[in-house]
Design an enzyme around this catalytic site. Structure first.
Site, short mmCIF file in Angstrom:
data_model
loop_
_atom_site.label_atom_id
_atom_site.label_comp_id
_atom_site.label_asym_id
_atom_site.label_seq_id
_atom_site.Cartn_x
_atom_site.Cartn_y
_atom_site.Cartn_z
N LYS A 1 0.86 -1.18 0.00
CA LYS A 1 0.00 0.00 0.00
C LYS A 1 0.90 1.22 0.00
O LYS A 1 1.55 1.54 0.99
CB LYS A 1 -0.89 -0.03 1.24
CG LYS A 1 -1.78 1.17 1.33
CD LYS A 1 -3.13 0.76 1.81
CE LYS A 1 -3.86 1.90 2.45
NZ LYS A 1 -5.05 1.47 3.13
N LYS B 1 1.80 5.02 -0.06
CA LYS B 1 1.26 6.33 0.32
C LYS B 1 1.82 7.40 -0.60
O LYS B 1 3.04 7.52 -0.74
CB LYS B 1 1.66 6.64 1.77
CG LYS B 1 1.05 5.70 2.80
CD LYS B 1 -0.41 6.01 3.05
CE LYS B 1 -0.94 5.27 4.27
NZ LYS B 1 -2.40 5.48 4.45
N ASP C 1 -2.56 4.78 -1.89
CA ASP C 1 -3.40 5.55 -0.97
C ASP C 1 -3.01 7.01 -1.07
O ASP C 1 -1.92 7.40 -0.65
CB ASP C 1 -3.25 5.04 0.46
CG ASP C 1 -4.32 5.62 1.38
OD1 ASP C 1 -5.07 6.52 0.93
OD2 ASP C 1 -4.42 5.17 2.54
N GLU D 1 -6.91 4.58 -3.48
CA GLU D 1 -7.72 4.90 -2.32
C GLU D 1 -7.79 6.40 -2.07
O GLU D 1 -6.77 7.08 -2.09
CB GLU D 1 -7.06 4.19 -1.11
CG GLU D 1 -7.76 4.40 0.20
CD GLU D 1 -7.20 3.48 1.28
OE1 GLU D 1 -6.40 2.57 0.96
OE2 GLU D 1 -7.55 3.68 2.45
N ASP E 1 -12.16 5.80 1.47
CA ASP E 1 -11.75 5.55 2.87
C ASP E 1 -12.32 6.66 3.76
O ASP E 1 -13.39 6.49 4.35
CB ASP E 1 -10.22 5.46 2.96
CG ASP E 1 -9.74 5.16 4.37
OD1 ASP E 1 -10.57 4.85 5.24
OD2 ASP E 1 -8.51 5.24 4.63
N LYS F 1 -13.10 0.50 8.42
CA LYS F 1 -12.18 0.53 9.58
C LYS F 1 -13.03 0.62 10.83
O LYS F 1 -13.94 1.46 10.90
CB LYS F 1 -11.25 1.74 9.51
CG LYS F 1 -10.19 1.64 8.42
CD LYS F 1 -9.33 2.89 8.39
CE LYS F 1 -8.31 2.79 7.27
NZ LYS F 1 -7.73 4.10 6.94
N CYS G 1 -6.99 -0.49 9.11
CA CYS G 1 -6.87 -0.06 10.51
C CYS G 1 -6.14 1.28 10.55
O CYS G 1 -5.58 1.71 9.54
CB CYS G 1 -6.12 -1.10 11.34
SG CYS G 1 -4.45 -1.46 10.74
N ASP H 1 -5.97 -4.90 4.82
CA ASP H 1 -4.93 -3.90 5.06
C ASP H 1 -4.78 -3.74 6.57
O ASP H 1 -5.16 -2.74 7.14
CB ASP H 1 -5.32 -2.58 4.37
CG ASP H 1 -4.36 -1.45 4.67
OD1 ASP H 1 -3.16 -1.73 4.86
OD2 ASP H 1 -4.80 -0.29 4.70
N ASP I 1 -1.96 -3.90 8.69
CA ASP I 1 -0.52 -3.98 8.91
C ASP I 1 -0.06 -3.27 10.17
O ASP I 1 1.15 -3.21 10.42
CB ASP I 1 0.23 -3.44 7.68
CG ASP I 1 -0.05 -1.95 7.45
OD1 ASP I 1 -0.96 -1.40 8.11
OD2 ASP I 1 0.64 -1.34 6.61
MG MG Z 1 -6.52 5.20 3.63
#
Ligand code: MG
Length: 365
Positions: free
Chosen positions: A160, A162, A190, A218, A243, A267, A295, A321, A323
């Site tokens: 994932k 960022k 993301d 995302e 999200d 989440k 999370c 996801d 982690d």
């Molecule tokens: Mg996110």
């Protein structure tokens, strides 16, 4: 099994490397741990991080919401009346989703313990093994490429990434990482609200034209900008996931109705716990919309709860996801969910199976 007391602790765990997104940089996990005590001696565990820039929750607000609003309603309640207790929690006050989540997680932990079964079995059962991705923080290109290669070598098959800082550099970041790990890992991007809708369409179309295949992207645009999210979803082939734009079930219904995104990231800290996460999974399932479960910066208390939900709702929650624990320098929790890099498995221990939390600092209440 009746609730007799609710207590608080602070759990601090350093991260292996700083967690950097378009919104913030964090060096350590610092979470409120909630323990619910009962007249049978059983203890339920819950956890919530302060994620002020996303949920608005702070350590102080989490503790006060529980102490002043949630605890007085659920003290004395019988754990067997799970649905009644979750309603009392959800209706205790507006918002404060992380506070509600911490309490719900502890209540569901006790519900499993009451019937001597791991939580996922109480939620409908499933195959108790899932595979998670890992976060690659936004950074200099070379650092992100090195971190990505290292994660693949640790066995992670989904990364994932960022981004969302500067769109020109973001495109270079993504192309460099894709070139380095192309055949070995799926890339999830993301953006953490970092782009405008038009920038997102430009960026994703140019990546698509360059042959960069992303599993999903995302939250490209601001949380409140559902129209912008829809604008992007309509114009690119890459699946778009919401999200920060969706917290609870009613927002999910609106998102699906608008066709504003292809995938929903559940989440527990946004939904206010397990009961609403189940509603969302069921609503999404009715419309054949896939979900990810994610999370915040959480340890293996609240992330364990998310794993149980993921296993029980695996028909809809197809992307994991979770982690948080593998980003921590060590695991402070001795419990029933085993976090082994990308592979997460659940034992037969009742509830969440938590036996011990090392280094928990009590908070006077
Ligand atoms: Mg996110």
């Amino acid at each position: 099994m009746k609730i007799t007391d609710i207590r608080f602790g602070m759990l601090r765990v350093p991260l292996k490397t700083p967690f950097k997104t378009a919104l913030r940089t964090v060096e350590q996990v610092e979470d409120v741990v909630v323990t619910i005590h009962t007249d049978t001696g059983h203890i339920g565990y819950g956890e919530a991080p302060a994620t002020a820039v996303i949920t608005g929750d702070t350590h102080g607000s989490i503790i006060e919401a529980i102490q002043k609003y949630i605890a007085p309603r659920i003290l004395g309640q019988d754990i067997a009346n799970l649905n009644r207790i979750t309603q009392l929690i959800q209706n205790a006050l507006e918002k404060n989703s992380s506070a509600k989540a911490a309490v719900e997680i502890a209540v569901y932990d006790l519900f499993g313990q009451l019937y001597d079964a791991p939580l996922y079995k109480m939620l409908g059962g499933g195959d108790p093994v899932v595979t998670t991705d890992i976060t690659i923080s936004v950074d200099y290109i070379d650092k992100m490429v090195a971190d990505s290669v290292k994660a693949v070598e640790r066995g992670f098959e989904s990364l994932k990434i960022k981004v969302g800082k500067d769109i020109g550099i973001d495109l270079e970041r993504i192309k460099a990482i894709y070139a380095a790990v192309e055949d070995r890992a799926l890339l999830r991007l993301d953006v953490n609200q970092g782009w405008t809708a038009k920038q997102a369409v430009y960026a994703l179309q140019s990546l698509e034209d360059a042959g960069v295949r992303l599993e999903l992207v995302e939250q490209p645009v601001k949380a409140q900008d559902l129209e912008g999210l829809k604008f992007v979803t309509e114009r690119v082939h890459t699946p778009i996931m919401a999200d920060e734009s969706v917290f609870g079930p009613t927002q999910v219904i609106e998102l699906i109705r608008m066709r504003a995104a292809d995938i929903i990231n559940i989440k527990l800290m946004k939904t206010g716990g397990i009961s609403n996460a189940i509603y969302i999974a069921d609503i999404a399932g009715m419309y054949q919309v896939e979900c990810m479960i994610g999370c915040m910066l959480e340890t293996s208390i609240s992330v364990a709860a998310a794993v149980h939900v993921a296993v029980a709702k695996a028909n809809v929650i197809t992307k994991i996801d979770l982690d948080g624990p593998s980003l921590c320098a060590f695991n402070p929790v001795d419990g029933g969910v085993i976090f082994n890099e990308s592979e997460i498995s659940i034992t037969d221990a009742p509830g969440l199976g938590i036996r011990e939390i090392r280094g928990l600092e009590p908070i006077a209440s």
